[in-house]
Enzyme design. Structure first.
Site, mmCIF file in Angstrom:
data_model
loop_
_atom_site.group_PDB
_atom_site.id
_atom_site.type_symbol
_atom_site.label_atom_id
_atom_site.label_comp_id
_atom_site.label_asym_id
_atom_site.label_seq_id
_atom_site.Cartn_x
_atom_site.Cartn_y
_atom_site.Cartn_z
ATOM 1 N N LYS A 61 -59.931 -53.075 -70.466
ATOM 2 C CA LYS A 61 -59.310 -53.056 -69.136
ATOM 3 C C LYS A 61 -58.047 -53.927 -69.140
ATOM 4 O O LYS A 61 -58.076 -55.058 -69.628
ATOM 5 C CB LYS A 61 -60.326 -53.578 -68.108
ATOM 6 C CG LYS A 61 -59.848 -53.450 -66.691
ATOM 7 C CD LYS A 61 -60.874 -53.971 -65.715
ATOM 8 C CE LYS A 61 -60.224 -54.123 -64.357
ATOM 9 N NZ LYS A 61 -60.964 -55.005 -63.491
ATOM 10 N N PHE B 78 -50.665 -20.404 -61.257
ATOM 11 C CA PHE B 78 -50.491 -20.860 -59.880
ATOM 12 C C PHE B 78 -49.219 -21.702 -59.799
ATOM 13 O O PHE B 78 -48.811 -22.305 -60.792
ATOM 14 C CB PHE B 78 -51.692 -21.700 -59.421
ATOM 15 C CG PHE B 78 -52.796 -20.857 -58.859
ATOM 16 C CD1 PHE B 78 -53.627 -20.138 -59.697
ATOM 17 C CD2 PHE B 78 -52.993 -20.775 -57.495
ATOM 18 C CE1 PHE B 78 -54.634 -19.343 -59.195
ATOM 19 C CE2 PHE B 78 -54.006 -19.978 -56.967
ATOM 20 C CZ PHE B 78 -54.825 -19.262 -57.813
ATOM 21 N N ASN C 268 -54.178 -35.452 -60.682
ATOM 22 C CA ASN C 268 -53.525 -34.620 -59.671
ATOM 23 C C ASN C 268 -54.496 -34.377 -58.544
ATOM 24 O O ASN C 268 -55.708 -34.335 -58.774
ATOM 25 C CB ASN C 268 -53.167 -33.251 -60.263
ATOM 26 C CG ASN C 268 -51.875 -33.275 -61.029
ATOM 27 O OD1 ASN C 268 -50.957 -34.003 -60.692
ATOM 28 N ND2 ASN C 268 -51.815 -32.464 -62.072
HETATM 29 N N1 CTP Z 1 -50.182 -25.658 -66.094
HETATM 30 C C1 CTP Z 1 -50.774 -25.695 -67.322
HETATM 31 N N2 CTP Z 1 -50.576 -26.761 -68.145
HETATM 32 C C2 CTP Z 1 -49.800 -27.798 -67.784
HETATM 33 C C3 CTP Z 1 -49.163 -27.763 -66.510
HETATM 34 C C4 CTP Z 1 -49.384 -26.681 -65.691
HETATM 35 O O1 CTP Z 1 -51.503 -24.762 -67.675
HETATM 36 N N3 CTP Z 1 -49.632 -28.839 -68.596
HETATM 37 C C5 CTP Z 1 -50.390 -24.465 -65.254
HETATM 38 C C6 CTP Z 1 -51.152 -24.701 -63.972
HETATM 39 O O2 CTP Z 1 -52.536 -24.483 -64.148
HETATM 40 C C7 CTP Z 1 -50.545 -23.660 -63.041
HETATM 41 C C8 CTP Z 1 -49.114 -23.532 -63.526
HETATM 42 O O3 CTP Z 1 -49.100 -24.038 -64.856
HETATM 43 O O4 CTP Z 1 -51.156 -22.392 -63.199
HETATM 44 C C9 CTP Z 1 -48.091 -24.248 -62.733
HETATM 45 O O5 CTP Z 1 -48.400 -25.599 -62.646
HETATM 46 P P1 CTP Z 1 -47.432 -26.580 -61.859
HETATM 47 O O6 CTP Z 1 -47.915 -27.958 -62.028
HETATM 48 O O7 CTP Z 1 -47.184 -26.057 -60.474
HETATM 49 O O8 CTP Z 1 -46.072 -26.363 -62.594
HETATM 50 P P2 CTP Z 1 -45.418 -27.014 -63.844
HETATM 51 O O9 CTP Z 1 -45.363 -25.997 -64.912
HETATM 52 O O10 CTP Z 1 -46.069 -28.291 -64.206
HETATM 53 O O11 CTP Z 1 -43.943 -27.215 -63.349
HETATM 54 P P3 CTP Z 1 -43.329 -28.305 -62.363
HETATM 55 O O12 CTP Z 1 -44.125 -29.560 -62.563
HETATM 56 O O13 CTP Z 1 -41.920 -28.394 -62.828
HETATM 57 O O14 CTP Z 1 -43.457 -27.710 -60.992
#
Ligand code: CTP
Length: 408
Positions: free
Chosen positions: A293, A328, A215
Site C-alpha cells: 500500500k 458501444f 470506469n
Molecule cells: N473498448 C475496448 N477496449 C478498450 C477501450 C474501449 O474494447 N481498451 C471498446 C468498448 O467496449 C466500447 C468501444 O471500445 O465498445 C468504445 O469505447 P470508448 O471508451 O467509448 O471509446 P474509446 O475507444 O476508448 O475512445 P475515446 O476514449 O477516445 O472515446
C-alpha cells in the site's frame, strides 16, 4: 410502396435518368429528385418535377431551409444516376459542398451509385480506389457498362440501362425488407446455434493492493445482451468485469483488468459469430502496480499511466468477413460524430451510441436510449426503453447482418 430518392449529377446520361424516374413511378413508388447545377445543364429540372410529381431539390431552390435533412429522412433508398467521377470522389471524401451531397451525407438508408463517365476516367486508379472504398463502406455500386460513349469512343463507362438500375434498386429494397421479415418472424430462435461473445462491466486497474482506477459502469447493458442472446438460442460467452449482478448464465468469464479482458477475449474471439463489446474498458493502466500500500508522504503525487490494448480495435482489425462486430460509444458530447468515427476507425459493423450526460438513462439506470450507426451509413434510434428491449434490438440487428453476410 417505397420512397425513392433519385440524385442526378452532371453527365450526358442524365437523359436516361428521366426514364428511371418514370420506371419507379410506374411501379407505384413515391419519387423525389435532387439535382446538381451541372446536371441542370443537361436536363431541366421541370422534366423531373413533371415525372416525379414532386419539387426537385436544387442548389438554387430548396423547398424548406433544411431540405437536405427532410429529403434524406424521407428516403427508403437513394440512387444517384448518373454518378460522375467528381461526385464519387466527393462522397468518398465526405464533402458536402452542394445540396445533393449534403443530403447524401444525411442519409440513413441504403445508397446506390450508377457511375457514368469516359473510359479513361472510369479506369483511372483514383476513381477505382474511390469506388472500392465506397463498396467497403456498404454503398452499392451498379457497375458501368461497355459501349459507345458520348465522347464517341467505345469502352467501359456507359451508365447501366434505366430498367437494369430500377431492377437492382428495387431488389436491394425488397431484399432488405424480405430478410428483415424472415428474421423477425423467427423471433425466439433468432440466434439459434450461434456463438455470441459479449464483454460487460468495468475493468479495474490496480495502483496498489487497495486502490484502483476504473470506469463508471453497472454492467447491466452487457448482461441484458448476454441473457437475451441466450434466450434467443445462442451459445453465449460473457466476459465480465467485477459487477454486482447475479446471472443464471453458465459461461461467465470474470476478469479484473483490461489486460485480463484482452487475454480472455483472445481465447473466444476466433470462434465467435457475433461479438458485442459493451464493457467500459479502462483506456490507461498504471505503469506498475505497487506490491504494498502506498503511504501518503508528500502533498502531491504523480501516477504514470500507459495505454491499454484497445480490444474492439483488435477485433476490428482481425475479424473474418462473416463475423459481426458491435461496439458501444458512451459519449457526453458530439455523439454522432464520435460514433461514426469509432465505426470507421475500429472497423465495426455497428456502433451503439448513447448520451451518458443524460441522468434518466445509461449507467446505473435500467433504461437506455441508443442510436445504432451501421457501416452502410444507416442509423436507427431506439428511443428510451428498458435495457432488455434495447438488447433485443441490438441482437436482432446483429442477426440480420450476420444472415446478410452468410448469403453474400
Ligand atoms: N473498448 C475496448 N477496449 C478498450 C477501450 C474501449 O474494447 N481498451 C471498446 C468498448 O467496449 C466500447 C468501444 O471500445 O465498445 C468504445 O469505447 P470508448 O471508451 O467509448 O471509446 P474509446 O475507444 O476508448 O475512445 P475515446 O476514449 O477516445 O472515446
Amino acid at each position: 410502396m417505397s420512397n425513392i430518392l433519385v440524385g442526378v449529377t452532371g453527365g450526358i446520361a442524365c437523359y436516361k435518368t428521366a426514364y428511371l424516374v418514370r420506371e419507379f413511378v410506374k411501379s407505384g413508388h413515391n419519387v423525389k429528385v435532387m439535382m446538381t447545377k451541372q446536371a441542370e445543364k443537361f436536363v431541366g429540372y421541370t422534366t423531373f418535377e413533371a415525372l416525379s410529381q414532386n419539387e426537385v431539390l436544387r442548389d438554387d431552390y430548396t423547398p424548406t431551409p433544411i431540405s437536405h435533412i427532410d429529403y434524406a429522412s424521407w428516403a427508403d433508398i437513394c440512387i444517384i444516376a448518373p454518378a460522375t467521377a467528381n461526385i464519387i470522389g466527393k462522397i468518398n471524401a465526405g464533402i458536402t459542398d452542394n445540396e445533393l451531397l449534403s443530403t447524401v451525407i444525411a442519409l440513413s438508408c441504403p445508397l446506390v451509385l450508377a457511375p457514368a463517365m469516359n473510359t479513361n476516367m472510369y479506369h483511372n486508379p483514383i476513381v477505382q480506389e474511390n469506388i472500392n472504398a465506397l463498396k467497403k463502406k456498404g454503398i452499392h455500386i451498379i457497375d458501368a457498362e461497355s459501349g459507345l460513349l458520348a465522347c464517341q469512343t467505345t469502352g467501359e463507362g456507359k451508365m447501366a440501362e434505366p430498367n437494369d438500375i430500377a431492377e437492382k434498386v428495387l431488389s436491394i429494397l425488397n431484399n432488405k425488407e424480405h430478410k428483415k421479415d424472415n428474421i423477425l418472424n423467427s423471433e425466439n430462435n433468432l440466434l439459434q446455434g450461434l456463438n455470441i461473445l459479449i464483454t460487460a462491466g468495468p475493468t479495474k486497474e490496480y495502483i496498489d493492493p487497495v486502490r484502483y482506477i476504473t470506469n463508471k459502469s453497472s454492467g447491466k447493458m452487457g448482461y441484458a445482451l448476454a441473457e437475451e442472446a441466450y434466450k434467443m438460442g445462442a451459445n453465449v460467452t460473457l466476459i465480465s468485469g467485477e459487477v454486482g449482478i447475479i446471472s443464471p448464465l453458465q459461461d461467465i468469464q470474470y476478469v479484473v483488468s483490461a489486460e485480463d479482458m484482452y487475454n480472455t477475449f483472445l481465447k473466444y474471439f476466433p470462434q465467435a459469430d457475433i461479438i458485442i463489446m459493451a464493457a467500459a474498458v479502462a483506456d490507461y493502466t498504471p505503469n506498475k502496480m505497487e506490491n504494498n500500500k502506498i503511504k501518503k508522504k508528500s502533498d502531491t503525487m504523480e501516477l504514470s499511466l500507459v495505454k491499454t490494448k484497445d480490444i474492439l480495435l483488435y477485433a476490428g482489425e482481425n475479424k473474418q468477413n462473416n463475423q459481426v462486430l458491435v461496439g458501444f460509444a458512451a459519449e457526453t458530447d458530439n455523439i454522432e460524430e464520435y460514433a461514426k468515427s469509432k465505426l470507421m476507425k475500429k472497423n465495426a459493423d455497428i456502433i451503439a451510441a448513447n448520451d451518458v450526460s443524460r441522468k434518466d438513462i445509461g449507467f446505473d439506470s435500467s433504461d437506455n436510449e441508443v442510436t445504432l450507426y451501421f457501416k452502410n451509413g444507416e442509423k436507427r434510434n431506439t428511443g428510451k426503453q428498458s435495457k432488455i428491449d434495447i438488447a433485443k434490438i441490438i441482437l436482432t440487428e446483429s442477426a440480420i447482418l450476420y444472415n446478410e453476410n452468410q448469403s453474400e
